[in-house]
Design an enzyme around this catalytic site. Structure first.
Site, PDB file in Angstrom:
ATOM      1  CG  HIS A 474      -1.790   1.201   1.354  1.00 49.62           C
ATOM      2  ND1 HIS A 474      -3.113   1.207   0.978  1.00 49.62           N
ATOM      3  CD2 HIS A 474      -1.524   2.463   1.793  1.00 49.62           C
ATOM      4  CE1 HIS A 474      -3.620   2.415   1.179  1.00 49.62           C
ATOM      5  NE2 HIS A 474      -2.677   3.199   1.678  1.00 49.62           N
ATOM      6  CD  GLU A 475       1.588   3.631   3.614  1.00 50.86           C
ATOM      7  OE1 GLU A 475       1.788   4.688   2.988  1.00 50.86           O
ATOM      8  OE2 GLU A 475       0.536   3.418   4.242  1.00 50.86           O
ATOM      9  CG  HIS A 478       0.255   6.242  -0.720  1.00 49.60           C
ATOM     10  ND1 HIS A 478      -0.764   6.924  -1.320  1.00 49.60           N
ATOM     11  CD2 HIS A 478      -0.281   5.667   0.399  1.00 49.60           C
ATOM     12  CE1 HIS A 478      -1.880   6.771  -0.595  1.00 49.60           C
ATOM     13  NE2 HIS A 478      -1.610   6.006   0.448  1.00 49.60           N
ATOM     14  CG  HIS A 481       0.346   8.824  -6.872  1.00 49.33           C
ATOM     15  ND1 HIS A 481      -0.667   9.304  -6.089  1.00 49.33           N
ATOM     16  CD2 HIS A 481       0.110   9.303  -8.115  1.00 49.33           C
ATOM     17  CE1 HIS A 481      -1.487  10.042  -6.834  1.00 49.33           C
ATOM     18  NE2 HIS A 481      -1.038  10.060  -8.061  1.00 49.33           N
TER      19      HIS A 481
HETATM   20 ZN   LIG Z   1      -2.887   5.244   1.972  1.00 48.83          ZN
END
Ligand SMILES: [Zn+2]
Length: 688
Positions: A474-475, A478, A481
């Site tokens: 998940h991190e 990010h 991104h």
């Molecule tokens: Zn998040």
């Protein structure tokens, strides 16, 4: 005050000569920040005044682009300061944080309430359609203009003063709110005095409880109200009486008479927010908050919440029936109370899916899972993560990587900070030291991922749970991104997107953790090297689906109360928000025995900062997008389909906020997102 001397002796104000422009971590001391920020704020204000006071008429280049490029020193200092405060703090840094809070707030006011500067921006914005701007430049103008308007730049006279006053009062109230929650958490502990008090607790919970006692200078073991202790305790403890006591303490944080009572604090926050919204011409705070979101309107948020709520309730009753069935088998006759649900769900999970951490964790050594995340990024987006040793970072546990494109060029720098330590705040998050931009020359990003995995003993590999693997990915989503951002301007770069879009790249990346192709390749037993068995993968996936209704109902209930209270017009802000919250849940028919994720008196998303006020729905909103987005790979027949990955890179991971999110999503998917994939993933499409 001798500014030149300060500048010369302060490493923060010297050119940063470390490789890739990394901060001079080994030379920075906490006392360097305050004087450096003073210089940076002055410099930033001078830059803004120079833009505002120039003789030439406003143009995109002399106003919008320059505004976007201003404050670089400030941003650089801010990056290193906030990252160190979060990942490697100290008493001295915390003191600096308190000292700097007020000047930083004043600095923000000085930017957005700079009248001549806004006048130039506003003039350009008024004739934006005739400026002949390409789409990204027009978007930049619109977003910057909106930042100013939303911060009160259009207000005049007493309204303007009142707005600024409200900002300051709100900042103080939100700080008080957070400190009250912290105080209630710190004040409570449940002592586990005897072996009987520990009944049912697995070794990792016992260890954590002993560590919590030791951290407080106590012998034995205690349960505190920290999420990482209380949730496992409610899940595993055989002692129903202790579960109830702990649950009651946990869910009444911020709601006790006395100095830490948050009930009046919430009421004032809600009143002042409604007043701010009304000064800006909105009927409610929710309307103000949603004007700057992908959802746009209260109606579109409520359609999603209502739909999910009505499906989750019957799904919850199916889960309840499984719990009740097992309780009956065991001769347990009482009703399920909120302090029972997690416990019995765990009993069902162990019996039905036979998931045991001791069996699972050896397949997920941290090092291999990091390699898996890098491998997925390379197969999807063609970037390689090359370990870079010998850099001076802020802690020896941090790893640095150069991120390289297919042609070898540098994309950015990635710092991976995976282990828990006392100087790091809890949770997992991504942040940046430097953001990608091309405005004023190409700048590559410096991105950090923080996790809080428990570090193994020296010489032993750190093993992750399957949930930990999900957090890691998940991190990292990010992180990508931020790293893959390829836009012209900093304001539109990387994760600077609308808040109901920002969880798309992160939640989407979690999908690769359950792909058999990824697991067979990387999830290998730490001792034998055997790949994980397909049957175990299948059990992991099924076990994850069980309990989704419980999580969905608790989450959605909190999203509903958030939206209900923030959608009230100023004249209807309740005198007793806690009673209002209870009334909303009653009217919505929240089933007994379940509870909600957050009650108002400790709902930090809403009241410790405004980032998620009228915005707790965003996780679910992004889930619609991530489930639908991953389906594009499923439809193409491969989780690494090159054409889909190429579109994903271009329109989602690289696009930042350079295109309106709905439009960029459609460009990726060929159509707007549909809700079905999310409902399917949550098991909410099954017949009632
Ligand atoms: Zn998040």
């Amino acid at each position: 005050m001798n500014a030149p001397e300060t500048t010369l002796s302060n490493p923060l104000l010297q050119p940063w000569t470390a490789p890739h422009g990394l901060p001079p971590f080994d030379a920075i001391k906490p006392e360097h920040f305050a004087p450096a920020f003073e210089v940076a704020m002055r410099e930033h204000r001078a830059e803004l005044d120079a833009i505002a006071s120039q003789g030439e008429a406003p143009t995109f280049d002399n106003t919008v682009a320059r505004l976007d490029a201003s404050g670089r020193l400030m941003a650089r200092l801010d990056g290193v300061f906030h990252n160190l405060c979060a990942s490697e703090t100290s008493d001295a840094l915390q003191a600096a944080q308190r000292e700097l809070a007020q000047p930083m707030a004043a600095h923000s006011n000085a930017i957005y309430l700079n009248g001549p500067l806004f006048a130039r921006l506003d003039e350009l914005h008024g004739r934006r359609a005739s400026l002949g701007l390409v789409a990204e430049r027009r978007r930049l103008l619109e977003q910057l203009h909106s930042d100013f308007v939303r911060a009160g730049a259009r207000l005049a006279g007493t309204d303007r003063e009142r707005f600024a006053q409200l900002n300051e009062r709100l900042a103080a109230l939100m700080t008080t709110f957070g400190q009250n929650v912290l105080a209630d958490e710190a004040a409570y502990r449940l002592t586990l005095a005897t072996e009987a008090d520990m009944a049912g607790l697995p070794a990792f919970v016992r260890d954590a409880a002993r560590q919590a006692a030791a951290d407080r200078g106590l012998s034995g073991a205690v349960i505190t109200l920290s999420r990482s202790l209380i949730v496992p305790f409610l899940t595993f403890s055989d002692r129903r009486d202790l579960r109830e006591a702990a649950w009651r303490a946990w869910t009444t944080r911020g709601e006790h008479d006395g100095p830490t009572d948050n009930r009046l604090v919430i009421r004032e926050i809600l009143e002042l927010r409604a007043e701010q919204a009304s000064l800006l011409g909105y009927t409610s705070y929710a309307e103000y908050a949603l004007a700057n979101s992908m959802a746009r309107t209260h109606d579109s948020v409520m359609r999603l919440l209502d739909d999910v709520w009505s499906r989750a309730l019957p799904a919850l009753e199916r889960e309840r029936a499984e719990l009740a069935g097992l309780m009956k088998e065991q001769g347990v006759t009482h009703a399920i109370e909120p302090w029972d649900w997690r416990y019995w769900a765990e009993q069902v999970r162990q019996r039905r899916y036979a998931i045991d951490d001791a069996e699972v964790k050896p397949y997920f050594p941290l090092e291999r899972m990091v390699a898996a995340a890098f491998d997925c990024a390379e197969r999807l987006f063609g970037v390689r993560f090359v370990k870079r040793d010998g850099l001076k970072l802020y802690h020896p546990d941090v790893n640095a990587y150069e991120v390289r494109a297919r042609d070898g060029s540098l994309v950015g720098v990635f710092l991976h900070d995976n282990f828990a330590r006392p100087s790091k705040r809890s949770g997992a998050w991504m942040s940046q030291y430097r953001q990608q931009t091309k405005n004023g020359g190409a700048v590559t990003p410096i991105v950090v991922n923080n996790n809080n995995f428990a570090k193994s003993a020296p010489g032993q590999p750190t093993l992750l749970s399957f949930d930990d693997v999900r957090t890691l990915f998940h991190e990292f989503g990010h992180g990508l991104h931020g790293l893959l951002s390829d836009v012209g301007f900093e304001r539109l770069s990387g994760t600077n997107v609308l808040r109901d879009f920002v969880e798309l790249p992160s939640q989407l990346f979690e999908h690769w953790t359950t792909e058999p192709e990824v697991l067979r390749r990387h999830a290998r037993h730490v001792v034998t090297g055997e790949p994980i068995a397909d049957a175990l993968i299948e059990r992991l996936k099924r076990a994850r689906r069980f309990g989704q209704a419980f999580e969905t109902v608790r989450y959605t209930a909190s999203a509903l109360t958030d939206m209900a209270v923030h959608a009230l017009p100023r004249s209807q802000v309740p005198a007793d928000p806690v009673a209002f919250e209870a009334q909303v849940l009653r009217e919505r028919g929240l089933p007994s025995g379940v509870g909600v994720n957050h009650r108002f008196a400790h709902f930090q998303h809403l009241f410790y900062g405004a980032g998620y006020a009228a915005g707790y729905y965003v996780y679910l909103w992004a889930e619609v997008l991530d489930a639908d987005a991953f389906d594009a790979f499923t439809e193409a027949g491969s989780p690494f389909d090159a054409a889909v990955a190429q579109r994903l890179l271009k329109h989602i991971y690289a696009a930042g906020d350079s295109v309106e999110p709905g439009a960029t999503y459609e460009a990726f998917r060929g159509r707007a997102a549909r809700i079905e994939a999310m409902l399917e993933k949550k098991g909410l499409l099954q017949p009632a």
